[in-house]
Design an enzyme around this catalytic site. Structure first.
Site, mmCIF file in Angstrom:
data_model
loop_
_atom_site.group_PDB
_atom_site.id
_atom_site.type_symbol
_atom_site.label_atom_id
_atom_site.label_comp_id
_atom_site.label_asym_id
_atom_site.label_seq_id
_atom_site.Cartn_x
_atom_site.Cartn_y
_atom_site.Cartn_z
ATOM 1 N N ASP A 188 0.776 -1.065 0.106
ATOM 2 C CA ASP A 188 -0.167 -0.031 -0.217
ATOM 3 C C ASP A 188 0.909 1.468 0.177
ATOM 4 O OD1 ASP A 188 -1.723 -2.239 0.491
ATOM 5 O OD2 ASP A 188 -3.110 -0.796 2.255
ATOM 6 N N GLU A 247 4.507 -7.733 12.112
ATOM 7 C CA GLU A 247 4.377 -7.884 10.311
ATOM 8 C C GLU A 247 4.993 -7.530 9.416
ATOM 9 O OE1 GLU A 247 1.355 -4.084 10.707
ATOM 10 O OE2 GLU A 247 0.467 -4.815 8.939
HETATM 11 C C1 2M8 Z 1 -1.942 -3.835 4.893
HETATM 12 O O1 2M8 Z 1 -3.105 -2.769 4.340
HETATM 13 C C2 2M8 Z 1 -4.302 -2.549 4.678
HETATM 14 C C3 2M8 Z 1 -5.851 -2.285 3.895
HETATM 15 O O2 2M8 Z 1 -5.432 -3.228 3.145
HETATM 16 C C4 2M8 Z 1 -3.953 -0.967 5.963
HETATM 17 O O3 2M8 Z 1 -2.597 -1.151 5.773
HETATM 18 O O4 2M8 Z 1 -4.570 -1.543 6.831
HETATM 19 C C5 2M8 Z 1 -1.164 -4.645 3.787
HETATM 20 O O5 2M8 Z 1 0.475 -4.869 4.560
HETATM 21 C C6 2M8 Z 1 -1.558 -5.576 2.871
HETATM 22 O O6 2M8 Z 1 -1.105 -5.760 1.871
HETATM 23 C C7 2M8 Z 1 -2.582 -6.533 3.636
HETATM 24 O O7 2M8 Z 1 -3.469 -6.957 2.429
HETATM 25 C C8 2M8 Z 1 -3.275 -5.619 4.828
HETATM 26 C C9 2M8 Z 1 -3.787 -6.866 5.974
HETATM 27 O O8 2M8 Z 1 -2.975 -7.812 6.904
HETATM 28 O O9 2M8 Z 1 -2.413 -4.961 5.732
#
Ligand code: 2M8
Length: 457
Positions: free
Chosen positions: A191, A425
């Site tokens: 993102d 993460e």
């Molecule tokens: C992160 O994305 C979400 C939005 O979709 C966020 O930041 O709130 C990213 O690392 C994405 O790749 C991942 O799928 C998600 C959930 O782990 O978090």
């Protein structure tokens, strides 16, 4: 070390002699704690719903010991697939407290989507994520103890996976390049990567943004997360797509952000090969899936390969230019089994160079952004830290191109990070310190996969 499941598993008294067993046990505890009954959320604090490519990684990790849950992971995700084949990036968990994640189901308002017409199903977001699911489904099948049930699972999923790929080919190619565009950085999975910086230099018209509260900043250090300005632009792009009814036939007229990304398309290519294998297992025709994979491969080369820099880069359809930022996305065409020798050599050289190989004793490859680039940030989300999923993807890519040694090194780095800092993460490439959420599911699932595959000695 914080209060993660790994700390608890390796605490005095609960210690087992074999660190692998300890690590695998603790990974299992994380996945079980994040299980909702039908799927696994990425993290209890930061991400309390089901995410699309997370679900695929988690299914791969679970496939070694729990076929039922691995299958459920993917099938519960596809229950939210739209009528036009679009697989949403979030499936909302009805048990999560209202307002525990922004943007939630009310914001996305998927009911108004042109492409969802006539389909009910769980509430979802209105955008997609990298299409890695056919690859994950194949791995679940290959490791299943009950092969009859696994074949039935593949048969149920095959038309849905085909619809997902048809959607990308038919509705997400406004440039006619044979590649899929993403309409939002959230669709890339990376993102906050610097690739999007130039395209995010857009003015948000006054009054367009709804009032919103960032729950991520309650659960994570603001230094690890996107800035306020970036977040406003993310919300603006989502509002724009939503307000156009998620209508892909008007993308060129309505979307300020249209990008063909190497990671997204390389994963699609890799998955199209998996879908061809699934078709063969089921006695269906693998031909169309092989042809799609060959087209994506040729079109990545034709449109994303930059002879000037010797790298793959994202193509900005709006601006008609390559986005020459050197992120880990540029290395992902390794997933294409038909990658030509010259590009393979260039990517391998980049991986071994000071751009992606931290030159410090005890450092941890592979950073998500070029270590020498001005935007490199060792702790901020997708702008430099190491992620277990990108290491896992590169591990696959290198192995398929006959490079087991660098593949094993990258796998060992992922495992070492989990041992050092727990199921975080993302991780600092120099110190190994963990950032972002704790007890993060795909870190646990993919380290499980690396350990069980026997790569890390
Ligand atoms: C992160 O994305 C979400 C939005 O979709 C966020 O930041 O709130 C990213 O690392 C994405 O790749 C991942 O799928 C998600 C959930 O782990 O978090």
């Amino acid at each position: 070390m914080g209060d993660s499941a790994l700390d608890r598993a390796s605490a005095p008294g609960g210690t087992r002699a074999d660190w692998r067993t300890t690590l695998l046990d603790s990974a299992w505890q994380v996945l079980d704690a994040n299980w909702t009954g039908t799927s696994t959320i990425p993290s209890r604090s930061l991400y309390p719903h089901q995410w699309s490519w997370d679900a695929a990684f988690i299914a791969v990790g679970r496939s070694w010991t729990d076929q039922r849950r691995a299958q459920s992971e993917l099938e519960s995700l596809f229950a939210a697939q739209w009528a036009n084949g679009m697989l949403p990036h979030i499936v909302f968990n009805p048990a999560a407290p209202p307002g525990s994640y922004f943007p939630g189901p009310d914001f996305w308002d998927a009911g108004r989507a042109v492409g969802r017409a006539g389909r009910s199903g769980p509430a979802s977001s209105g955008i997609t994520q990298p299409p890695i699911h056919a690859r994950a489904a194949l791995q679940v099948y290959q490791r299943a103890s009950d092969t009859g049930e696994a074949r039935a699972f593949l048969a149920r999923l095959f038309p849905k996976l085909s619809a997902q790929h048809d959607y990308l080919a038919g509705s997400r190619d406004p440039a006619g390049h044979g590649l899929a565009v993403i309409v939002h950085p959230w669709e890339s999975g990376m993102d906050n990567a610097p690739i999007w910086d130039d395209d995010l230099e857009l003015a948000v018209p006054p009054g367009v943004l709804p009032p919103y509260r960032r729950h991520d900043l309650v659960h994570a250090d603001p230094a690890d997360r996107p800035t306020a300005a970036a977040y406003d632009r993310f919300v603006y792009l989502a509002v724009t797509y939503r307000d156009a009814g998620y209508d892909d036939s008007t993308l060129l007229a309505t979307s300020p952000f249209l990008v063909e990304d190497p990671l997204f398309n390389a994963i699609w290519c890799w998955s199209a090969h998996a879908l061809a294998e699934i078709a063969t297992i089921l006695g269906e025709d693998p031909g169309p899936h092989r042809e799609l994979a060959a087209r994506i491969s040729a079109d990545m080369l034709a449109h994303l390969w930059d002879p000037a820099s010797g790298r793959f880069h994202a193509w900005d359809v709006r601006g008609g230019r390559l986005l020459r930022k050197n992120t880990i996305s540029s290395l992902m065409p390794l997933l294409d089994p038909a990658l030509p020798a010259a590009q393979l050599a260039a990517i391998s050289a980049d991986l071994a160079s000071p751009h992606f190989r931290p030159d410090a004793p005890g450092a941890f490859p592979v950073p998500s952004h070029d270590l020498l680039a001005p935007e490199f940030d060792r702790r901020r989300y997708w702008r430099g830290p190491v992620w277990i999923n990108t290491n896992w993807l590169l591990w696959h890519g290198l192995r398929q191109h006959g490079a087991p040694r660098p593949a094993a090194e990258i796998a060992a780095s992922a495992v070492a990070l989990a041992r050092l800092s727990g199921w975080r993460e993302y991780f600092d490439p120099f110190s190994g310190e963990g950032y972002g959420s704790t007890d993060f599911s795909w870190s646990a699932a993919l380290v499980t996969d690396l350990l069980r595959s026997g790569t890390v000695q």
